[in-house]
Design an enzyme around this catalytic site. Structure first.
Site, mmCIF file in Angstrom:
data_model
loop_
_atom_site.group_PDB
_atom_site.id
_atom_site.type_symbol
_atom_site.label_atom_id
_atom_site.label_comp_id
_atom_site.label_asym_id
_atom_site.label_seq_id
_atom_site.Cartn_x
_atom_site.Cartn_y
_atom_site.Cartn_z
ATOM 1 N N SER A 31 4.154 10.055 108.063
ATOM 2 C CA SER A 31 4.475 11.376 108.557
ATOM 3 C C SER A 31 5.772 11.958 107.989
ATOM 4 O O SER A 31 5.992 13.157 108.070
ATOM 5 C CB SER A 31 4.586 11.341 110.081
ATOM 6 O OG SER A 31 5.666 10.517 110.488
ATOM 7 N N SER B 163 5.296 5.438 108.461
ATOM 8 C CA SER B 163 5.691 6.816 108.167
ATOM 9 C C SER B 163 6.926 6.980 107.281
ATOM 10 O O SER B 163 7.226 8.089 106.853
ATOM 11 C CB SER B 163 5.898 7.596 109.461
ATOM 12 O OG SER B 163 4.648 7.905 110.030
ATOM 13 N N LYS C 54 14.576 14.410 108.908
ATOM 14 C CA LYS C 54 13.209 14.695 109.363
ATOM 15 C C LYS C 54 13.314 15.534 110.633
ATOM 16 O O LYS C 54 14.194 15.281 111.478
ATOM 17 C CB LYS C 54 12.503 13.364 109.646
ATOM 18 C CG LYS C 54 11.032 13.480 110.032
ATOM 19 C CD LYS C 54 10.420 12.096 110.245
ATOM 20 C CE LYS C 54 8.924 12.143 110.563
ATOM 21 N NZ LYS C 54 8.360 10.785 110.712
#
Lengths: 484, 486, 95
Positions: B151, B175, B76
């Site tokens: 997210s 997330s 990420k």
């Protein structure tokens, strides 16, 4: 109207750790800009703080030295505001649960009295960087080497009533932190900085007046001057029917005045909240007890001991305990000569004079405490007289000889105590001074005491200063009186 | 190759069936062809990946292969990666090339894994749909009109689409788990403090936690082995031994006590999702587990508490983005205040600004007690709910999200978006671990079963998830999007 | 506790976010809806409940006082928008 001044101090002390409070970067002073600002100090995205054990220990030692409560738990908070020298946009500090609770600092006043100033609390925080305002095409340069240096902020109660008391308090803090070795106390390099809260109120009124905070007053002298100016400003304002506004002011040492720092900027709202990157600091009893046991003797205790056990005057005790270096030197001299009063006189007299002339600190004295102690010892045991001792001191100061004995030997300063030799010298002086002898004989007996000085001087001169003055005095009196 | 799990790929590399270079090249090709549509990567580090693959192959040839040697994954874009752009999905960091590696990145590299690049995400991890990215929304490989969740939406979509077998995510309020559920993969949020946060760009420091996202629980265990553990650079990381998380994967579930929080099956839950989750729970009963209802009475206060605590921490964490030392800086600032205000107004997106404003407001003078202190008190109550429940049961189960993935653009109102996280958010407030496991489909969109355990119960969660995956094949389903040349 | 535009402007100023009039008006709406949701907290009685800052009851570990970092100025300043002579440059700060 009679006005009373009320003063509280916030003293920021840079702690003498090797590394920063939350990072492993060096705290050394004077490096090239930003060479000691690591990822954590720069607040790079993703970095995290880890607390330095030495900073904690030093804060606790200070707390113990002022007999403060050391709470079991202390907590770091974030103080949020934007400024170029504050890389993260917040300062990690301790707002609600400081590491040191209420304590007391004893200050000594000029009249020899002492006064207790209460400390509200002391907390750990990180220092900010520095903005350099030299011209970079109209820009300001930011150096973050200092960012993250550990600070202990010591917040007093508004217990001081004069500029002198404030200066004495600042000196007391200085001497405590340097005694503990937790700060170099160097005000010129910013190791100790001070914000002063000043207000005035009519004598006898209980409620405090509105205070002004004077930022960055960075010498003992400036503290006195800044307060003196500010007090006068506030009284004038009030007497003219005006009002003091609560504000931050800056002391300008060049113009010897304080001036308002407030721009149109709204009052700040720092939005303190517990720093989520740091956990509660829990100090167990054993840790605190261990630090207590390793605490050195502190200035107030030393001062009391110098007075009570060594029989020094309040003034001498206070001067000689002002710094750890001074106290250590004095005690070493005393141990070497065995006479505290003589040691005190020499350290404050001959030695301090010489140090001041050359601008030297006592730890840099060319005459060691042992050398000085031995020299005093030779006065005490009558090997030399006081005058010769000063010569020996000068010789040692200039490195002429390893110790007092060597100098005495080399310069032939050993006191003559042989009565026959002194007798002979006296007889010669009397024989060479018929006019003075006649005067002595004709004088009223009570005036003769003064006149004997001339003869003593002549005999000492003849002995090149080595005769024992008391002995000379006594023998001369005997012989001259016999002539009357 | 792209259909295989990490452990299957490890076997393939070990047997010499293919090399790491071949594997990485294959995946880079897929990214090249498919990600234009999906938008799951912000940065693809092809050259570095091929170099790392060659080193891994050499290490293997020299007999020095570790658990992850030569295995591909993605990070990420919130993990600082030295020499690689690390944007956190924000214009603020569009040109930020990190000068250092996050602990997680270091550990994964040390274990021999090969990073293919940095995945798309909601800006600074603030979002539940991946629509709040400066780099545009990510699409859900199961349905390109749906969001992948957020997210960590890029990580979830990349794994689901077979661009990479595993990816690292972070989870502050769901997330990892919610996008894993939306994309039909397995995602584990470890206990707070289990994995170092050093180098992970902070959103809400007391809630953020990194974790693995992969096809199977077994792969999550492999990755957790590599990233878990105490880090001296993170004061909140926990000094506690790291077990081999693969060791107990096969332990039988007979006697397992499962609690179903009644608050997780109430109003707002899509009935079709409820049915899917109940069917999954029945699988556990056939495996010998017992099920009972429990209560987490403060569940409905979790979102309100979270939207005080997280924005408050974020408002402070994001103050460092000031245009001075790194990141975006506005053109020709006329003075200091202009530098700050324009830099930050240009650099941050809408949702980030919204949360900074809320956090700033709730921390400000006169509001602190009513909001922040209150929320922290409620946080204690919420944690206590879980601790009480774990006195009675071993794990809690429920839906990861009230609905399957929603359509792109469907939730324009921030509050309705926030309410999506009702089942995941309390977990972060309590600091406990949670895993989302594929459990079925509703209208062609995946549904995730969430399994929660008490602090440091990762081994148990992985065991429960793994046994479920031995008994079901939801995790083996692949979206049509992933089928090339179809 | 409904917010007004001035409250939003004040928060924006504290947070150094430049907002124009239109932005501020929009944020007033958004923030009021969020705060209305948050206000549900007030329904709970939390008397005598200690605030919880960290999910684990852990305490701070202390680091030995050692210098472990060396000068990496050039490396760190490569990502800086404006530097000169090793200093970060900002618009003139007036004291």
């Amino acid at each position: 109207m009679q006005w009373e001044t009320v003063i509280g101090l916030e003293v920021h002390v840079q702690l003498a750790t090797q590394s920063k409070i939350f990072s492993g970067a060096s705290t050394a002073f004077g490096a090239e800009p930003n060479t000691q600002a690591c990822a954590v100090d720069l607040g790079l995205p993703g970095v995290l703080p880890v607390l330095n054990e030495a900073a904690v220990a030093m804060a606790v030692q200070f707390g113990l030295a002022i007999h403060a409560e050391i709470p079991e738990v202390s907590i770091f908070d974030r103080k949020n505001y934007f400024y170029p020298d504050l890389p993260k946009g917040y300062q990690t500090s301790q707002m609600y649960h400081p590491i040191v609770g209420p304590g007391v600092v004893e200050i000594s006043l000029d009249d020899g009295d002492t006064k207790r100033v209460r400390v509200h609390h002391a907390h750990l925080e990180e220092d900010a960087g520095k903005s350099l305002h030299e011209d970079f095409h109209g820009m300001t340069g930011v150096d973050l080497n200092r960012a993250g240096t550990p600070l202990l902020e010591i917040v007093s109660e508004p217990d001081m009533r004069s500029a002198k008391e404030a200066a004495a308090y600042l000196k007391a803090i200085h001497s405590i932190v340097t005694y503990l070795g937790i700060s170099d106390g160097n005000m010129a390099e910013g190791s100790m900085r001070c914000d002063v809260n000043v207000s005035v109120r009519p004598q006898g009124q209980e409620a405090f007046g509105t205070r002004a905070e004077i930022k960055n007053v960075n010498s003992f002298r400036f503290v006195e001057r800044a307060i003196a100016f500010e007090v006068e400003r506030q009284i004038e304002l009030l007497e003219d029917g005006g009002e003091v506004i609560q504000e931050t002011r800056l002391f300008d040492p060049e113009r010897d005045e304080t001036r308002s720092m407030r721009t149109k900027e709204q009052a700040n709202d720092y939005r303190y909240f517990p720093c989520p990157d740091l956990l509660p600091v829990v100090l167990d009893r054993a840790y605190v007890d261990h630090l207590r046991e390793t605490l050195p003797e502190l200035p107030a205790d030393k001062r009391a001991r110098f007075q009570n056990e060594l029989g020094l005057s309040a003034y001498d005790a206070s001067v000689l305990s002002a710094t750890r270096e001074m106290a250590d030197y004095f005690e070493a001299v005393k141990d070497a000569c065995g006479d505290a009063k003589q040691a005190a006189n020499w350290v404050q007299g001959e030695l301090s004079g010489a140090l001041n002339r050359e601008g030297l600190a006592i730890q840099d004295s060319p005459v060691s405490a042992r050398q000085l102690g031995e020299l005093i010892g030779r006065v005490i045991d009558d090997t030399i007289n006081g005058k010769a001792a000063k010569q020996v001191f000068q010789a040692l100061w200039h490195g002429e000889g390893e110790n007092a004995d060597a100098v005495i030997e080399a310069k032939g300063l050993k006191q003559v105590t042989d009565t026959a030799a002194i007798d002979a010298m006296i007889d010669r002086v009397i024989a060479d001074s018929p006019a003075q002898v006649a005067q002595y004989r004709d004088a009223e007996p009570e005036k003769r005491g003064k006149m004997i000085g001339y003869f003593v001087g002549q005999v000492m001169k003849a002995s090149r200063g080595t005769a024992n003055p008391q002995q000379v005095n006594a023998l001369l009196k005997e012989k001259l009186d016999a002539l009357c | 190759m792209h259909d295989k799990t990490l452990s299957e790929l490890a076997a393939g590399l070990a047997s010499g069936e293919f090399t790491s270079r071949e594997l990485i090249q294959h995946l880079l090709g897929r990214i090249e062809r498919l990600d234009g549509e999906l938008n799951s990567f912000i940065t693809v580090t092809s050259d570095a990946a091929l170099d790392a693959a060659d080193r891994a192959d050499a290490a293997r040839a020299a007999g020095r292969a570790g658990a992850l040697t030569g295995l591909p994954l993605a990070l990420k874009d919130i993990f600082c990666t030295q020499g690689v752009k690390t944007s956190a999905g924000s214009r603020m960091l569009d040109d930020f090339v990190s000068p250092y590696d996050a602990s997680v990145v270091e550990k994964l590299a040390a274990a021999g894994s090969v990073s293919l690049g940095k995945t798309n995400m909601d800006e600074f991890a603030m979002g539940s749909s991946n629509e709040n990215s400066h780099y545009g929304p990510v699409k859900n490989p199961w349905d390109l009109t749906a969001v992948p969740g957020g997210s960590s939406g890029g990580s979830a979509a990349a794994v689901a689409a077979g661009l990479v077998p595993a990816a690292m995510g972070t989870d502050t309020g769901g997330s990892i788990r919610q996008p894993a559920a939306f994309c039909g993969i397995t995602g584990l949020k470890p206990t707070y403090g289990r994995v170092s946060r050093y180098g992970m760009i902070a959103y809400a420091s007391s809630l953020d936690q990194a974790g693995p996202m992969a096809r199977t629980a077994e792969d999550c265990a492999l990755l957790l082995n590599a990233i878990a553990g105490h880090d001296l650079r993170d004061s909140t990381s926990v000094a506690r031994g790291v077990p081999d998380y693969t060791a107990e994967l096969d332990a039988p579930l007979a006697g397992l006590k499962i609690g179903l929080p009644k608050e997780y099956f109430g109003e707002g839950l899509d009935p079709a999702v409820a049915t899917t989750v109940h069917e999954a729970i029945e699988v556990f009963e056939t495996l010998g587990a017992s099920v009972r209802e429990v209560s987490l009475p403060h569940t409905h206060y979790a979102i309100p508490a979270y939207y005080v605590i997280a924005p408050a921490e974020a408002s402070s964490n994001l103050s460092r983005f000031d245009g001075v030392r790194f990141g975006h800086r506005c053109d020709d600032p006329k003075d200091l205040i202009d530098l700050y205000e324009r830099t930050r107004s240009e650099g941050f997106g809408e949702e980030v600004k919204r949360r900074i404003l809320i956090g700033t407001h709730t921390l400000s003078e006169g509001f602190f007690d009513a909001y922040y202190k209150k929320a922290q008190q409620v946080r204690r109550l919420i944690r206590q709910d879980f601790l009480d429940a774990f006195e009675q049961v071993d794990v809690l189960m429920g839906p990861a999200s009230p609905t399957p993935a929603f359509d792109l653009g469907a939730k324009s109102d921030p509050v309705s978006m926030y309410l999506q996280d009702i089942y995941t958010i309390a977990v972060n407030l309590a600091g406990i671990p949670g895993i989302s496991v594929p459990a079925g489909f509703v209208d062609g969109r995946p549904v995730g079963l969430q399994v929660l355990g008490t602090h440091f119960a990762e081994e148990r969660l992985l065991n429960v998830a793994h046994r479920f995956q031995q008994a079901t094949d939801w995790h083996l389903r692949r979206p049509a999007f992933a089928e090339e040349n179809a | 506790m409904a917010l007004e535009q001035a409250d939003v402007q004040r928060a924006a100023h504290l947070a150094r976010l430049g907002l124009n009039e239109g932005d501020a008006a929009r944020y007033v709406d958004d923030l009021n809806r969020i705060l209305a949701m948050v206000d549900q907290l007030q329904r709970l009685d939390t008397t005598d409940i200690a605030p919880l800052s960290h999910p684990l009851d852990a305490t701070q570990r202390l680091r030995a006082d050692e210098v472990t970092e060396s000068d990496q100025r050039d490396h760190f300043q490569r990502c800086a928008p404006a530097v000169e002579n090793g200093l970060y440059l900002v618009p003139r700060v007036v004291e």
